[in-house]
Design a protein around this motif. Sequence first.
Motif, PDB file in Angstrom:
ATOM      1  N   GLY A  40       0.805  -1.213   0.000  1.00 51.83           N
ATOM      2  CA  GLY A  40       0.000   0.000   0.000  1.00 51.83           C
ATOM      3  C   GLY A  40       0.832   1.254   0.000  1.00 51.83           C
ATOM      4  N   ALA A  41       2.146   1.149   0.287  1.00 48.82           N
ATOM      5  CA  ALA A  41       2.991   2.335   0.148  1.00 48.82           C
ATOM      6  C   ALA A  41       2.931   2.746  -1.323  1.00 48.82           C
ATOM      7  CB  ALA A  41       4.422   2.012   0.559  1.00 48.82           C
ATOM      8  N   MET A  42       2.807   4.062  -1.580  1.00 47.90           N
ATOM      9  CA  MET A  42       2.588   4.519  -2.946  1.00 47.90           C
ATOM     10  C   MET A  42       3.878   4.450  -3.754  1.00 47.90           C
ATOM     11  SD  MET A  42      -0.596   5.613  -2.837  1.00 47.90           S
ATOM     12  CE  MET A  42      -0.719   6.693  -4.226  1.00 47.90           C
ATOM     13  N   SER A  43       3.767   3.935  -4.972  1.00 43.37           N
ATOM     14  CA  SER A  43       4.927   4.019  -5.853  1.00 43.37           C
ATOM     15  C   SER A  43       4.772   5.305  -6.675  1.00 43.37           C
ATOM     16  CB  SER A  43       5.006   2.803  -6.761  1.00 43.37           C
ATOM     17  OG  SER A  43       3.809   2.682  -7.483  1.00 43.37           O
ATOM     18  N   VAL A  44       5.879   5.800  -7.184  1.00 46.45           N
ATOM     19  CA  VAL A  44       5.835   7.068  -7.922  1.00 46.45           C
ATOM     20  C   VAL A  44       5.676   6.769  -9.407  1.00 46.45           C
ATOM     21  CG1 VAL A  44       7.129   9.144  -8.519  1.00 46.45           C
ATOM     22  CG2 VAL A  44       7.201   8.256  -6.195  1.00 46.45           C
ATOM     23  N   ASP A  45       4.557   7.206  -9.965  1.00 40.76           N
ATOM     24  CA  ASP A  45       4.319   6.911 -11.377  1.00 40.76           C
ATOM     25  C   ASP A  45       4.097   8.195 -12.175  1.00 40.76           C
ATOM     26  OD1 ASP A  45       1.938   7.650 -10.356  1.00 40.76           O
ATOM     27  OD2 ASP A  45       0.833   5.841 -10.928  1.00 40.76           O
ATOM     28  N   THR A  46       4.606   9.315 -11.660  1.00 44.55           N
ATOM     29  CA  THR A  46       4.493  10.560 -12.430  1.00 44.55           C
ATOM     30  C   THR A  46       5.374  10.439 -13.677  1.00 44.55           C
ATOM     31  OG1 THR A  46       6.238  11.526 -11.079  1.00 44.55           O
ATOM     32  CG2 THR A  46       3.985  12.037 -10.447  1.00 44.55           C
ATOM     33  N   ASP A  47       5.077  11.300 -14.674  1.00 45.90           N
ATOM     34  CA  ASP A  47       5.796  11.212 -15.947  1.00 45.90           C
ATOM     35  C   ASP A  47       7.283  11.511 -15.778  1.00 45.90           C
ATOM     36  OD1 ASP A  47       3.373  10.728 -17.100  1.00 45.90           O
ATOM     37  OD2 ASP A  47       3.048  12.801 -17.735  1.00 45.90           O
ATOM     38  N   ARG A  48       8.045  10.968 -16.725  1.00 51.50           N
ATOM     39  CA  ARG A  48       9.472  11.271 -16.747  1.00 51.50           C
ATOM     40  C   ARG A  48       9.676  12.686 -17.278  1.00 51.50           C
ATOM     41  NH1 ARG A  48      12.857   7.885 -15.459  1.00 51.50           N
ATOM     42  NH2 ARG A  48      12.183   5.792 -15.018  1.00 51.50           N
ATOM     43  N   ILE A  49      10.543  13.442 -16.616  1.00 47.44           N
ATOM     44  CA  ILE A  49      10.790  14.827 -17.039  1.00 47.44           C
ATOM     45  C   ILE A  49      11.298  14.859 -18.475  1.00 47.44           C
ATOM     46  CG2 ILE A  49      12.296  16.826 -16.649  1.00 47.44           C
ATOM     47  CD1 ILE A  49      11.187  16.916 -14.033  1.00 47.44           C
ATOM     48  N   ALA A  50      12.125  13.898 -18.832  1.00 47.21           N
ATOM     49  CA  ALA A  50      12.723  13.904 -20.176  1.00 47.21           C
ATOM     50  C   ALA A  50      11.666  13.795 -21.277  1.00 47.21           C
ATOM     51  CB  ALA A  50      13.740  12.770 -20.293  1.00 47.21           C
ATOM     52  N   ASP A  51      10.467  13.290 -20.938  1.00 49.34           N
ATOM     53  CA  ASP A  51       9.405  13.220 -21.947  1.00 49.34           C
ATOM     54  C   ASP A  51       8.833  14.599 -22.254  1.00 49.34           C
ATOM     55  OD1 ASP A  51       9.776  10.551 -21.925  1.00 49.34           O
ATOM     56  OD2 ASP A  51       8.055  10.093 -20.642  1.00 49.34           O
ATOM     57  N   TYR A  52       8.952  15.522 -21.310  1.00 47.92           N
ATOM     58  CA  TYR A  52       8.426  16.875 -21.514  1.00 47.92           C
ATOM     59  C   TYR A  52       9.478  17.807 -22.080  1.00 47.92           C
ATOM     60  CZ  TYR A  52       4.334  15.570 -18.979  1.00 47.92           C
ATOM     61  OH  TYR A  52       3.185  14.959 -18.609  1.00 47.92           O
ATOM     62  N   VAL A  53      10.691  17.628 -21.607  1.00 46.23           N
ATOM     63  CA  VAL A  53      11.771  18.519 -21.996  1.00 46.23           C
ATOM     64  C   VAL A  53      12.833  17.669 -22.668  1.00 46.23           C
ATOM     65  CG1 VAL A  53      13.236  20.399 -21.165  1.00 46.23           C
ATOM     66  CG2 VAL A  53      11.273  19.681 -19.822  1.00 46.23           C
ATOM     67  N   PRO A  54      12.785  17.578 -24.002  1.00 42.72           N
ATOM     68  CA  PRO A  54      13.668  16.650 -24.688  1.00 42.72           C
ATOM     69  C   PRO A  54      15.144  16.841 -24.341  1.00 42.72           C
ATOM     70  CG  PRO A  54      12.063  17.609 -26.193  1.00 42.72           C
ATOM     71  CD  PRO A  54      11.892  18.309 -24.895  1.00 42.72           C
ATOM     72  N   ALA A  55      15.531  18.083 -24.066  1.00 42.56           N
ATOM     73  CA  ALA A  55      16.951  18.329 -23.776  1.00 42.56           C
ATOM     74  C   ALA A  55      17.324  17.886 -22.363  1.00 42.56           C
ATOM     75  CB  ALA A  55      17.269  19.802 -23.946  1.00 42.56           C
ATOM     76  N   ALA A  56      16.308  17.576 -21.558  1.00 40.12           N
ATOM     77  CA  ALA A  56      16.575  17.370 -20.133  1.00 40.12           C
ATOM     78  C   ALA A  56      17.590  16.268 -19.864  1.00 40.12           C
ATOM     79  CB  ALA A  56      15.279  17.057 -19.401  1.00 40.12           C
ATOM     80  N   GLU A  57      17.472  15.165 -20.574  1.00 43.19           N
ATOM     81  CA  GLU A  57      18.316  14.017 -20.264  1.00 43.19           C
ATOM     82  C   GLU A  57      19.797  14.393 -20.204  1.00 43.19           C
ATOM     83  OE1 GLU A  57      17.658  11.119 -18.614  1.00 43.19           O
ATOM     84  OE2 GLU A  57      16.321  10.483 -20.213  1.00 43.19           O
ATOM     85  N   SER A  58      20.263  15.160 -21.204  1.00 47.31           N
ATOM     86  CA  SER A  58      21.683  15.503 -21.200  1.00 47.31           C
ATOM     87  C   SER A  58      21.990  16.602 -20.187  1.00 47.31           C
ATOM     88  CB  SER A  58      22.122  15.937 -22.592  1.00 47.31           C
ATOM     89  OG  SER A  58      21.264  16.960 -23.049  1.00 47.31           O
TER      90      SER A  58
END
Length: 324
Positions: free
Chosen positions: A47-65
């Motif tokens: 029942g502890a919540m897992s984090v399933d929010t979106d990956r930042i890199a999906d919104y900001v393509p440059a984010a990964e680097s």
Amino acid sequence: MTDEQMLAAEITPEPLYLARRRFLKWGAAAASMLATGVAYRRLNRVGAMSVDTDRIADYVPAAESSLKSGYRVDETKTPIEQVANYNNFYEFTTDKEAVSSVAKNFVSTPWQLTVDGMVHKPGTFDVRELMADFRLEERIYRMRCVEAWSMVIPWIGFPLAKLIERVEPMSTARFVAFESLNDPERMPGQRKAVLDWPYVEGLRLDEAMHPLTILALGLYGRILPPQNGAPIRLVVPWKYGFKGIKSIVRISVVAAQPPTTWNRQAPREYGFFANVNPEVPHPRWSQATEQRLGEAGRRATLPFNGYADQVAHLYQDLDLHVNF
Ligand code: MTE
């Protein structure tokens, strides 16, 4: 006293009151180990919540680097399950292990952040646009709560200084005030006067402009989950965790030191500066050691939470025993 106020008087110091009861019974170290042990068992429960929010890199393509750069401590990161299931966020509930479930349906998009006060170019910004505008960085910081527990968290965000520079502060500005969302419809904890809503915080302008001070939009590569302060929260790693105001709607550049929630609540216990300081005990417990979540024993608390080299110079002229 109204019922609400009595309730507030009873509830507000609850964590502190419980801490004191435990102190009397087993002593400070045992109390903290017990608290962490209880948290541990609860965290591992189904029942502890897992984090399933979106990956930042999906919104900001440059984010990964761009994420790769930034400041990081070379210590074991606190697992995301713990970061996301052991929270202080009184707008939802005072029960640390329940914040994640009470907040799980909190919607934080779209979200407007107003930056105003003594600035030449005030503005209201959409948080998702800010995310795209500013180069995001991963910052792996220690977080030390005033309650003597700590974590190591990989935040994603950008320096607060970048946003303040953008609005062009006036030369007479000295402080920055922050305000959280005030919306009892969406934040059930605000239906009780547990704190004086909205939650407010403040920094001196030089603290706000310091490169370690960030506005976080994510953690562990993901959009910030509600319980950690979605969609945007402050992180000031050399200060106690309560300075890290969550779900911010307004940042105002001001001339005078602004009021802050916990200082207003208990002025003898929580100062404006709230720099992590093992030498200045809380009136009701020592701050010399801390319980790192996930560790067996206690570890020594470091001056300025280990960031003294970067920030001690900001306080050369201050007696930190008085200005705590
Ligand atoms: N911000 C708001 N708006 N409301 C709160 O209750 N709690 C503070 C801080 N920011 C709080 C808040 C406290 S006491 C701590 S220790 C940190 O958030 C906890 O952050 P975390 O839950 O992401 O670990």
